[in-house]
Design a protein around this motif. Sequence first.
Motif, PDB file in Angstrom:
ATOM      1  N   THR A  50       0.803  -1.221   0.000  1.00 28.07           N
ATOM      2  CA  THR A  50       0.000   0.000   0.000  1.00 28.07           C
ATOM      3  C   THR A  50       0.833   1.267   0.000  1.00 28.07           C
ATOM      4  O   THR A  50       0.594   2.182  -0.787  1.00 28.07           O
ATOM      5  N   ARG A  51       1.816   1.378   0.880  1.00 29.16           N
ATOM      6  CA  ARG A  51       2.623   2.616   0.934  1.00 29.16           C
ATOM      7  C   ARG A  51       3.450   2.787  -0.338  1.00 29.16           C
ATOM      8  O   ARG A  51       3.569   3.880  -0.869  1.00 29.16           O
ATOM      9  N   LEU A  52       4.026   1.707  -0.822  1.00 29.03           N
ATOM     10  CA  LEU A  52       4.796   1.770  -2.060  1.00 29.03           C
ATOM     11  C   LEU A  52       3.898   2.205  -3.220  1.00 29.03           C
ATOM     12  O   LEU A  52       4.264   3.081  -4.006  1.00 29.03           O
ATOM     13  N   VAL A  53       2.730   1.605  -3.307  1.00 29.66           N
ATOM     14  CA  VAL A  53       1.796   1.935  -4.371  1.00 29.66           C
ATOM     15  C   VAL A  53       1.386   3.408  -4.287  1.00 29.66           C
ATOM     16  O   VAL A  53       1.323   4.108  -5.290  1.00 29.66           O
ATOM     17  N   HIS A  54       1.142   3.896  -3.082  1.00 25.32           N
ATOM     18  CA  HIS A  54       0.702   5.278  -2.921  1.00 25.32           C
ATOM     19  C   HIS A  54       1.806   6.270  -3.286  1.00 25.32           C
ATOM     20  O   HIS A  54       1.572   7.216  -4.034  1.00 25.32           O
ATOM     21  N   VAL A  55       3.007   6.050  -2.777  1.00 25.78           N
ATOM     22  CA  VAL A  55       4.090   7.008  -3.008  1.00 25.78           C
ATOM     23  C   VAL A  55       4.682   6.855  -4.403  1.00 25.78           C
ATOM     24  O   VAL A  55       4.741   7.814  -5.175  1.00 25.78           O
ATOM     25  N   LEU A  56       5.131   5.657  -4.742  1.00 30.11           N
ATOM     26  CA  LEU A  56       5.796   5.463  -6.029  1.00 30.11           C
ATOM     27  C   LEU A  56       4.791   5.469  -7.171  1.00 30.11           C
ATOM     28  O   LEU A  56       4.953   6.176  -8.155  1.00 30.11           O
ATOM     29  N   GLY A  57       3.730   4.695  -7.022  1.00 35.72           N
ATOM     30  CA  GLY A  57       2.745   4.605  -8.090  1.00 35.72           C
ATOM     31  C   GLY A  57       1.840   5.809  -8.174  1.00 35.72           C
ATOM     32  O   GLY A  57       1.373   6.165  -9.254  1.00 35.72           O
ATOM     33  N   GLY A  58       1.575   6.451  -7.059  1.00 36.28           N
ATOM     34  CA  GLY A  58       0.673   7.597  -7.067  1.00 36.28           C
ATOM     35  C   GLY A  58       1.393   8.914  -7.235  1.00 36.28           C
ATOM     36  O   GLY A  58       1.240   9.606  -8.246  1.00 36.28           O
ATOM     37  N   ILE A  59       2.189   9.250  -6.272  1.00 34.95           N
ATOM     38  CA  ILE A  59       2.825  10.570  -6.261  1.00 34.95           C
ATOM     39  C   ILE A  59       3.872  10.720  -7.364  1.00 34.95           C
ATOM     40  O   ILE A  59       3.871  11.708  -8.098  1.00 34.95           O
ATOM     41  N   THR A  60       4.758   9.750  -7.498  1.00 31.05           N
ATOM     42  CA  THR A  60       5.812   9.859  -8.517  1.00 31.05           C
ATOM     43  C   THR A  60       5.226   9.868  -9.918  1.00 31.05           C
ATOM     44  O   THR A  60       5.629  10.686 -10.759  1.00 31.05           O
TER      45      THR A  60
END
Length: 187
Positions: A50-60
């Motif tokens: 979840t955190r990886l998806v949110h930061v890397l997949g979402g924000i980046t």
Amino acid sequence: MSNDATGATNARSTGADARNLGHLALGLTLLAYGLLSTGILHGAGVGDATRLVHVLGGITLFFAGIWQLRGGEGFSGTAFTSLAAFWMTWSVAGGAHKNAAGLFLLLWALLALTLTAASWGAGLLSRAVYGLLTLSLVLAAVAMFGGYGGLAKAAGWIAALSGLAAWYWATSALSNGSWGKVSLPVK
């Protein structure tokens, strides 16, 4: 600058193009999500990403997409910002009912299908990334609606393959541009 999906073959060395960043973010996110969906890592699941998806997949992906749109790159800008919205929403909707989650995945499969069609003339890697993503989302939606664990694992493997293709696409663009010759082919 153009509005097509030329991928690594048109990578610029000026640093003004965020396409490689977007493909790396998409690739690593899909690899993590896909592999964690397969169950190959004992005791780890999709929720762990979840955190990886949110930061890397979402924000980046969002910033890479905005960067591309600002530079006039309509396809990659649309792809990255749209997929950023998908990953951000998916990461915060963890408790959604299975039918709502299935519908969400199915609707985003339509976006992935649009990206597949729009990138059709851009080469094999472009078709692989977005075509495999489309297939993965359709299978995941069907698995969610019907509670089919085996189908969800297959969707995870296909998502991981899509991620691997996106990662290769970016790696090829970065290494071919810096080595001065084509060392990792893209077509």
